[in-house]
Design an enzyme around this catalytic site. Sequence first.
Site, mmCIF file in Angstrom:
data_model
loop_
_atom_site.group_PDB
_atom_site.id
_atom_site.type_symbol
_atom_site.label_atom_id
_atom_site.label_comp_id
_atom_site.label_asym_id
_atom_site.label_seq_id
_atom_site.Cartn_x
_atom_site.Cartn_y
_atom_site.Cartn_z
ATOM 1 N N ASP A 46 0.843 -1.197 0.000
ATOM 2 C CA ASP A 46 0.000 0.000 0.000
ATOM 3 C C ASP A 46 0.878 1.246 0.000
ATOM 4 O O ASP A 46 1.868 1.301 -0.698
ATOM 5 C CB ASP A 46 -0.955 -0.045 1.195
ATOM 6 C CG ASP A 46 -2.197 0.808 0.957
ATOM 7 O OD1 ASP A 46 -2.201 1.586 -0.010
ATOM 8 O OD2 ASP A 46 -3.144 0.704 1.743
ATOM 9 N N HIS A 69 2.083 1.720 -3.543
ATOM 10 C CA HIS A 69 1.129 2.656 -4.122
ATOM 11 C C HIS A 69 1.677 4.065 -4.291
ATOM 12 O O HIS A 69 1.543 4.645 -5.336
ATOM 13 C CB HIS A 69 -0.160 2.684 -3.310
ATOM 14 C CG HIS A 69 -0.985 1.447 -3.531
ATOM 15 N ND1 HIS A 69 -2.296 1.352 -3.165
ATOM 16 C CD2 HIS A 69 -0.670 0.262 -4.083
ATOM 17 C CE1 HIS A 69 -2.749 0.154 -3.492
ATOM 18 N NE2 HIS A 69 -1.783 -0.527 -4.038
#
Length: 190
Positions: A46, A69
């Site tokens: 993430d 991310h």
Amino acid sequence: MVLAFRNITFYAVTVIAPDENPNTDGIHIGRSNGVTITNSNIGNGDDCISLGDGSQKVTVENVNYGPGHRISVGSLGKLTTEENVADLIVKNCTLTKTENGVRIKTWPDGQGKITITDMHFEDITMVDVMNPIIIDQEYCPWNKCSKKNPSQIKISKVTFKNIKGTSGTIEGVTIICSSGVPCEGVQIQL
Ligand SMILES: *[C@@H]1O[C@H](CO)[C@@H](O)[C@H](O)[C@H]1NC(C)=O
Ligand SMILES: *[C@@H]1O[C@H](CO)[C@@H](O)[C@H](O)[C@H]1NC(C)=O
């Protein structure tokens, strides 16, 4: 997770988690003043680095990210209990195959009225990054909020300087500011 710290330095840390691992933030910072992350490698599922509310004086230098991310500020503006975010410097970093590059996001229709100021991104190399630069004040995933009322978060003094590399999409830069409290002093100098 760095919460409620004063003056902490991460030097040469390596954070690796498999990239199919959802919601594993590399380093999440919140309510902290004086956080330095240098000479490190971060790859995970993430956010590579995320700044929550109350993050102040954060310096990220000489860091390699990816997969993962993004470097993210927010999402902010949902609650009235949030504290201001100020003074972020991200310098000499490389992002490889991340979904976003650097992103600042706030919720529309939220109660929060904090400010986000002095966010500086400099000398950053993006390798195959899908969306390299994003400011999104209408962040509303899965349509779980209303975009009728603009975000009340004031964003000011944001600079993107010497950011280079390859974008995976045609739009390398997306800036969506609040129509209620427009961004001020956003500079992009490629
Ligand atoms: C943190 O560092 C700053 C700058 O070096 C200094 O002014 C401040 O007193 C330090 N705070 C604490 C709690 O050590
Ligand atoms: C930039 O960061 C890399 C590590 O990612 C390091 O090897 C290099 O020396 C840094 N450059 C400067 C000018 O600090």
